[in-house]
Write a protein that holds these residues in place. Structure first.
Motif, mmCIF file in Angstrom:
data_model
loop_
_atom_site.group_PDB
_atom_site.id
_atom_site.type_symbol
_atom_site.label_atom_id
_atom_site.label_comp_id
_atom_site.label_asym_id
_atom_site.label_seq_id
_atom_site.Cartn_x
_atom_site.Cartn_y
_atom_site.Cartn_z
ATOM 1 N N ASP A 270 -19.387 7.696 -5.283
ATOM 2 C CA ASP A 270 -19.641 6.831 -4.269
ATOM 3 C C ASP A 270 -20.579 6.901 -3.090
ATOM 4 O O ASP A 270 -21.325 7.799 -3.498
ATOM 5 N N LEU B 238 -12.666 4.956 -4.749
ATOM 6 C CA LEU B 238 -12.662 3.570 -4.055
ATOM 7 C C LEU B 238 -11.876 3.729 -2.408
ATOM 8 O O LEU B 238 -12.090 3.369 -1.643
ATOM 9 N N ARG B 239 -11.174 4.811 -2.755
ATOM 10 C CA ARG B 239 -9.962 5.021 -1.669
ATOM 11 C C ARG B 239 -11.176 6.041 -0.063
ATOM 12 O O ARG B 239 -10.641 5.384 1.048
ATOM 13 N N ARG C 9 1.121 -1.004 0.193
ATOM 14 C CA ARG C 9 0.291 0.064 0.080
ATOM 15 C C ARG C 9 1.047 1.571 -0.511
ATOM 16 O O ARG C 9 0.649 1.947 -0.707
ATOM 17 N N VAL D 100 -8.620 -0.832 -13.121
ATOM 18 C CA VAL D 100 -8.999 -0.866 -11.695
ATOM 19 C C VAL D 100 -8.831 -1.787 -11.096
ATOM 20 O O VAL D 100 -9.792 -2.672 -11.798
ATOM 21 N N THR D 101 -9.134 -2.486 -10.004
ATOM 22 C CA THR D 101 -9.551 -3.884 -10.310
ATOM 23 C C THR D 101 -10.734 -4.573 -9.305
ATOM 24 O O THR D 101 -11.032 -5.382 -9.179
ATOM 25 N N ALA D 102 -11.328 -3.247 -8.864
ATOM 26 C CA ALA D 102 -12.415 -2.923 -7.978
ATOM 27 C C ALA D 102 -13.445 -3.153 -9.324
ATOM 28 O O ALA D 102 -13.439 -3.061 -10.589
ATOM 29 N N GLU D 103 -14.617 -3.729 -8.633
ATOM 30 C CA GLU D 103 -16.024 -3.830 -9.489
ATOM 31 C C GLU D 103 -16.177 -2.238 -9.822
ATOM 32 O O GLU D 103 -17.127 -1.813 -8.763
ATOM 33 N N ILE D 104 -16.795 -1.705 -11.170
ATOM 34 C CA ILE D 104 -17.364 -0.260 -11.214
ATOM 35 C C ILE D 104 -18.814 -0.602 -12.079
ATOM 36 O O ILE D 104 -18.758 -0.934 -13.117
ATOM 37 N N ARG E 12 -17.907 4.814 -0.089
ATOM 38 C CA ARG E 12 -17.905 2.947 -0.053
ATOM 39 C C ARG E 12 -18.363 2.455 -1.781
ATOM 40 O O ARG E 12 -19.150 3.313 -2.242
ATOM 41 N N PRO E 13 -18.820 0.980 -1.400
ATOM 42 C CA PRO E 13 -19.442 0.725 -3.310
ATOM 43 C C PRO E 13 -20.562 1.233 -3.106
ATOM 44 O O PRO E 13 -21.163 1.020 -1.720
ATOM 45 N N PRO E 14 -21.861 0.892 -4.009
ATOM 46 C CA PRO E 14 -21.102 1.119 -5.845
ATOM 47 C C PRO E 14 -20.536 2.592 -5.869
ATOM 48 O O PRO E 14 -20.669 2.918 -5.657
#
Length: 320
Positions: free
Chosen positions: A242, A218-219, A141, A185-189, A222-224
């Motif tokens: 977000d 993302l940082r 990180r 980006v690895t997260a789901e968007i 919160r999702p979504p």
């Protein structure tokens, strides 16, 4: 000019005296002290000769001995202040050039060894468990944060030192550009962009805007995380929302300023770069409360016409 003014006023000292002081003050803003002193003789001639030609009495002629020293004294004071301001500006420009060179060199040189460190940490993390895995995760990180800082400093340096950013503006399919940016980006968007929508942007810089905004969401949120692109024919609008707690009221005023990080994982350059890139396109970046969550909005000037018509337009470059 002074002689003509004196003659035109019929030799009235009250009409030409202020003009004499004004001319000398103007000269003080543009010339050095020695030039001002050298102008005493032609200024005196330009003032006195028209008085003689208009047959003014000696008391009027003697006014030159009062007005000219006053004009010269005022001009010398103005010249001294202007000289100090010029010296201060030149000193600040030299300091800024050194600062920019040092920041650019530091940001550039740190990226190669940092990439090696990141790859090593990733390899070690594959087989790590327990406390070791947590320590390696924390190290990853922090190296990622240093990488973002280096990239941000390079962008900051390019914008600050050149004063402009060259853009390759061309019609770009909005959905494809957003998806290309999110491939990093690895997260789901959640992407809500029509297939037929076209933007007139610099594709690389547009993707940088999307990455910075999504990374920020993302940082700190919160999702979504939802990315949308809309338009009204005059302005195209990119939104990244977000569903987190939003931005506190006391932080919103400096949200898009440099080094305005809101947490330990941020470096405070991402949103500032987004704002500068938006302005380079002729648009703007701003924050809107989403309730719940935060909505970052970037606008771009839109061109009228259908996507097919826009695709036939020639490409061009833009600077700011």
């Amino acid at each position: 000019m002074l002689g003509f003014s004196t003659w035109a006023f019929g030799g009235v000292a009250a009409g030409t005296g202020p003009f004499l002081v004004l001319l000398y003050t103007w000269a003080a803003l543009h010339f050095r002290r020695r030039v001002l002193i050298a102008l005493v003789v032609p200024a005196a001639a330009g003032y006195v000769v028209p008085l003689v030609l208009t047959s003014q009495p000696p008391v009027v002629l003697s006014s030159a001995f009062i007005l000219l020293p006053v004009a010269v004294a005022v001009a010398l004071l103005v010249e001294a202040q202007a000289r100090h301001l010029r010296d201060d500006r030149e000193r600040l420009e030299r300091i800024e050039r050194w600062r920019a060179a040092m920041v650019g060199a530091l940001a550039h040189d740190v990226r190669s060894p940092l990439a090696t460190v990141q790859m090593t940490l990733e390899e070690l993390a594959h087989d790590a468990t327990g406390p070791q895995a947590r320590m390696l995760e924390a190290a990853q990180r922090q190296t990622a944060r240093i990488g973002r800082l280096a990239s941000g400093l390079l962008d900051l340096n390019r914008i600050d030192t050149t004063g402009h950013l060259r853009l390759d503006l061309r019609p770009v399919p909005a959905r494809a550009a957003v998806l290309d940016a999110l491939s990093y980006v690895t997260a789901e968007i959640d992407v809500r962009v029509d297939d037929g929508r076209t933007l007139r942007v610099d594709r690389e810089r547009f993707e940088q805007i999307v990455i910075n905004l999504v990374g920020n969401a993302l940082r700190y949120g919160r999702p979504p995380v939802v990315v949308t692109v809309t338009g009204d024919g005059v302005t195209d609008r990119l939104e990244v929302r977000d569903h987190g707690p939003g931005i506190p009221e006391d932080q919103r005023a400096r949200l898009f300023t440099r080094f305005a990080a809101g947490g330990t994982d941020g470096v405070g350059l991402g949103l500032w770069i987004v704002r500068e890139l938006a302005r380079a396109h002729g648009g703007e970046a701003r924050y809107e409360s989403a309730g719940p969550g935060a909505r970052m909005v970037v606008t771009f000037p839109a061109l009228p016409g259908t996507p097919a018509e826009l695709s036939d337009l020639p490409t061009e470059s833009s600077t700011f």
